[in-house]
Motif scaffolding. Structure first.
Motif, mmCIF file in Angstrom:
data_model
loop_
_atom_site.group_PDB
_atom_site.id
_atom_site.type_symbol
_atom_site.label_atom_id
_atom_site.label_comp_id
_atom_site.label_asym_id
_atom_site.label_seq_id
_atom_site.Cartn_x
_atom_site.Cartn_y
_atom_site.Cartn_z
ATOM 1 N N HIS A 138 51.125 36.799 38.937
ATOM 2 C CA HIS A 138 51.847 38.066 38.845
ATOM 3 C C HIS A 138 51.334 39.108 39.823
ATOM 4 O O HIS A 138 51.917 40.193 39.942
ATOM 5 N N ALA A 139 50.253 38.821 40.555
ATOM 6 C CA ALA A 139 49.636 39.807 41.443
ATOM 7 C C ALA A 139 50.458 40.009 42.709
ATOM 8 O O ALA A 139 51.039 39.070 43.247
ATOM 9 N N GLN A 140 50.499 41.249 43.185
ATOM 10 C CA GLN A 140 51.177 41.661 44.410
ATOM 11 C C GLN A 140 52.676 41.380 44.377
ATOM 12 O O GLN A 140 53.314 41.217 45.407
ATOM 13 N N GLN A 141 53.235 41.338 43.162
ATOM 14 C CA GLN A 141 54.678 41.219 42.993
ATOM 15 C C GLN A 141 55.277 42.574 42.633
ATOM 16 O O GLN A 141 56.262 42.994 43.226
ATOM 17 N N ASP A 142 54.684 43.226 41.652
ATOM 18 C CA ASP A 142 55.110 44.557 41.243
ATOM 19 C C ASP A 142 53.918 45.248 40.594
ATOM 20 O O ASP A 142 52.803 44.718 40.596
ATOM 21 N N ARG A 243 31.103 45.913 27.582
ATOM 22 C CA ARG A 243 32.100 46.387 28.530
ATOM 23 C C ARG A 243 32.594 45.330 29.503
ATOM 24 O O ARG A 243 33.796 45.167 29.706
ATOM 25 N N LEU A 244 31.695 44.624 30.150
ATOM 26 C CA LEU A 244 32.109 43.674 31.176
ATOM 27 C C LEU A 244 32.995 42.588 30.578
ATOM 28 O O LEU A 244 34.100 42.326 31.067
ATOM 29 N N GLU A 245 32.534 41.963 29.499
ATOM 30 C CA GLU A 245 33.304 40.886 28.890
ATOM 31 C C GLU A 245 34.617 41.388 28.302
ATOM 32 O O GLU A 245 35.662 40.737 28.420
ATOM 33 N N THR A 246 34.575 42.573 27.675
ATOM 34 C CA THR A 246 35.781 43.109 27.041
ATOM 35 C C THR A 246 36.840 43.454 28.081
ATOM 36 O O THR A 246 38.028 43.156 27.894
ATOM 37 N N TYR A 247 36.435 44.063 29.191
ATOM 38 C CA TYR A 247 37.407 44.404 30.232
ATOM 39 C C TYR A 247 38.001 43.150 30.863
ATOM 40 O O TYR A 247 39.202 43.106 31.166
ATOM 41 N N GLN A 248 37.195 42.151 31.063
ATOM 42 C CA GLN A 248 37.721 40.906 31.603
ATOM 43 C C GLN A 248 38.806 40.337 30.692
ATOM 44 O O GLN A 248 39.858 39.880 31.158
ATOM 45 N N SER A 249 38.565 40.398 29.388
ATOM 46 C CA SER A 249 39.553 39.893 28.420
ATOM 47 C C SER A 249 40.809 40.753 28.402
ATOM 48 O O SER A 249 41.933 40.231 28.366
ATOM 49 N N LEU A 250 40.642 42.067 28.426
ATOM 50 C CA LEU A 250 41.797 42.968 28.400
ATOM 51 C C LEU A 250 42.688 42.761 29.623
ATOM 52 O O LEU A 250 43.914 42.716 29.515
ATOM 53 N N ILE A 251 42.072 42.640 30.781
ATOM 54 C CA ILE A 251 42.827 42.463 32.025
ATOM 55 C C ILE A 251 43.590 41.139 32.006
ATOM 56 O O ILE A 251 44.741 41.063 32.433
ATOM 57 N N ARG A 252 42.951 40.112 31.494
ATOM 58 C CA ARG A 252 43.603 38.807 31.402
ATOM 59 C C ARG A 252 44.733 38.829 30.365
ATOM 60 O O ARG A 252 45.849 38.378 30.638
ATOM 61 N N ASP A 253 44.459 39.354 29.192
ATOM 62 C CA ASP A 253 45.442 39.318 28.105
ATOM 63 C C ASP A 253 46.677 40.166 28.404
ATOM 64 O O ASP A 253 47.792 39.813 28.010
ATOM 65 N N HIS A 254 46.499 41.292 29.098
ATOM 66 C CA HIS A 254 47.621 42.184 29.400
ATOM 67 C C HIS A 254 48.248 41.898 30.761
ATOM 68 O O HIS A 254 49.192 42.589 31.153
ATOM 69 N N GLU A 255 47.733 40.913 31.481
ATOM 70 C CA GLU A 255 48.233 40.551 32.813
ATOM 71 C C GLU A 255 48.363 41.796 33.700
ATOM 72 O O GLU A 255 49.423 42.096 34.249
ATOM 73 N N ILE A 256 47.253 42.487 33.851
ATOM 74 C CA ILE A 256 47.219 43.731 34.615
ATOM 75 C C ILE A 256 47.497 43.446 36.087
ATOM 76 O O ILE A 256 46.937 42.523 36.681
ATOM 77 N N LEU A 278 32.454 44.113 37.997
ATOM 78 C CA LEU A 278 33.873 43.889 37.720
ATOM 79 C C LEU A 278 34.642 43.632 39.009
ATOM 80 O O LEU A 278 35.466 42.717 39.079
ATOM 81 N N ALA A 279 34.363 44.439 40.030
ATOM 82 C CA ALA A 279 35.069 44.280 41.312
ATOM 83 C C ALA A 279 34.770 42.916 41.927
ATOM 84 O O ALA A 279 35.651 42.289 42.521
ATOM 85 N N VAL A 280 33.551 42.454 41.799
ATOM 86 C CA VAL A 280 33.187 41.142 42.326
ATOM 87 C C VAL A 280 33.887 40.034 41.544
ATOM 88 O O VAL A 280 34.397 39.066 42.120
ATOM 89 N N ASP A 281 33.937 40.184 40.239
ATOM 90 C CA ASP A 281 34.470 39.119 39.385
ATOM 91 C C ASP A 281 35.992 39.040 39.409
ATOM 92 O O ASP A 281 36.572 37.959 39.343
ATOM 93 N N LEU A 282 36.663 40.193 39.527
ATOM 94 C CA LEU A 282 38.122 40.229 39.429
ATOM 95 C C LEU A 282 38.751 39.949 40.788
ATOM 96 O O LEU A 282 39.321 40.836 41.433
ATOM 97 N N ARG A 283 38.679 38.704 41.199
ATOM 98 C CA ARG A 283 39.173 38.308 42.515
ATOM 99 C C ARG A 283 40.668 38.022 42.528
ATOM 100 O O ARG A 283 41.237 37.749 43.580
ATOM 101 N N HIS A 284 41.314 38.083 41.378
ATOM 102 C CA HIS A 284 42.688 37.611 41.279
ATOM 103 C C HIS A 284 43.735 38.718 41.245
ATOM 104 O O HIS A 284 44.931 38.441 41.262
ATOM 105 N N ILE A 285 43.314 39.997 41.172
ATOM 106 C CA ILE A 285 44.281 41.101 41.154
ATOM 107 C C ILE A 285 43.816 42.215 42.098
ATOM 108 O O ILE A 285 42.629 42.314 42.427
ATOM 109 N N PRO A 286 44.739 43.088 42.540
ATOM 110 C CA PRO A 286 44.351 44.232 43.358
ATOM 111 C C PRO A 286 43.555 45.250 42.551
ATOM 112 O O PRO A 286 43.791 45.448 41.359
ATOM 113 N N LEU A 287 42.597 45.899 43.230
ATOM 114 C CA LEU A 287 41.790 46.944 42.616
ATOM 115 C C LEU A 287 41.924 48.193 43.482
ATOM 116 O O LEU A 287 41.791 48.135 44.702
#
Length: 290
Positions: A138-142, A243-256, A278-287
């Protein structure tokens, strides 16, 4: 506690800073790549299509200026900083591990990006590396699911304004605030060693107050954005967690689609504590790092 102390506590608890609507305006956008030739042009076309869909750019119209820096135009971190200083963009768009093969691993953002973010105050939209194939479907689509993340949401006007400006009409803007559970428990344990304080009551009241302040602020955001950006839905996420684990889950579950973070702290040159892992780990979406 004296009556004066009680009055002062009640006064402070009642005070809150309401959200200020000040949408950003990016009339100069600088796209940076380490590629050249047709490869660079193909990537630019892909990114230009993505950028054209961002509500943050709609008002700039014909005045919007998009330029691109190619790989042959810079080599060192200083070269990159000089280019940014020369072109004076309002927004930089790039990807991690410029001029590096580090995209094959996930231990950093790469030296060029680390220096760029630390040495300038220009907001940087960091995209997944085009060769890494880590981009979410879903990244870089909308941008109909945008999340604003901070450890101190109250008063974070720039973050909320940027998130709202990125969020498409009929989209959802997630305003998130997480209190760190281990830190909370550490302070409650310390309070428990003070005989004059009721520990359980202190735990309940402290938890309520820590939740109340960001909740009130989000409500002020919702009320103002309902008038200024009526097409978007504001959703609050206020909780305790790791925080780190919870944000990772939230971003995944809500398809941010885009995560908006505050990369700077007034008394630090390096990126803020939680933001970097977080920035290092979240390689799959724009930040969007502000």
């Amino acid at each position: 506690m004296t009556k004066v102390d009680q009055f002062e506590s009640q006064f402070r608890a009642a005070g809150r800073e309401p959200f200020r609507y000040e949408p950003p305006f990016f009339d100069r956008i600088l796209i940076i790549t380490d590629m050249d030739g047709q490869e660079a042009q193909d990537w630019r076309d892909e990114i230009a299509a993505f950028l054209s869909a961002l509500p943050i750019l709609e008002d700039s119209g014909a005045n919007r200026e998009i330029t691109m820096v190619l790989g042959a135009e810079f080599e060192t971190e200083k070269d990159l900083l000089d280019l940014v200083d020369e072109k004076k963009p309002g927004l930089v768009v790039t990807y991690r591990h410029l001029h590096s093969q580090g995209w094959q691993w996930h231990y950093s953002l790469g030296e060029h990006l680390d220096v760029l973010i630390g040495a300038t105050s220009v907001p940087v939209l960091v995209l997944p590396h085009p060769k890494a194939r880590t981009k979410a479907p879903h990244a870089q689509q909308d941008t109909n699911r945008v999340m604003v993340m901070t450890d101190h949401l109250t008063g974070a006007h720039e973050l909320v304004n940027s998130g709202a400006a990125l969020c498409q009409s009929q989209g959802r803007l997630f305003l998130s605030h997480l209190e760190d559970s281990p830190t909370f428990e550490h302070y409650v344990a310390a309070i428990g060693k003070i005989p004059s304080i009721d520990t359980e009551n202190a735990r309940i009241k402290l938890r309520e107050q820590l939740i109340k302040e960001p909740t009130d602020y989000i409500e002020s955001c919702r009320q103002i954005l309902a008038d200024k950006r009526p097409g978007i839905e504001v959703e609050a996420i206020v909780d305790f967690g790791r925080r780190l684990e919870t944000y990772q889950s939230l971003i995944r579950d809500h398809e941010i689609d885009i995560l908006v973070l505050n990369a700077h702290k007034d008394d630090q040159l390096a990126m803020r504590g939680l933001v970097y892992p977080l920035a290092v780990d979240l390689r799959h979406i724009p930040l969007l790092l502000i």
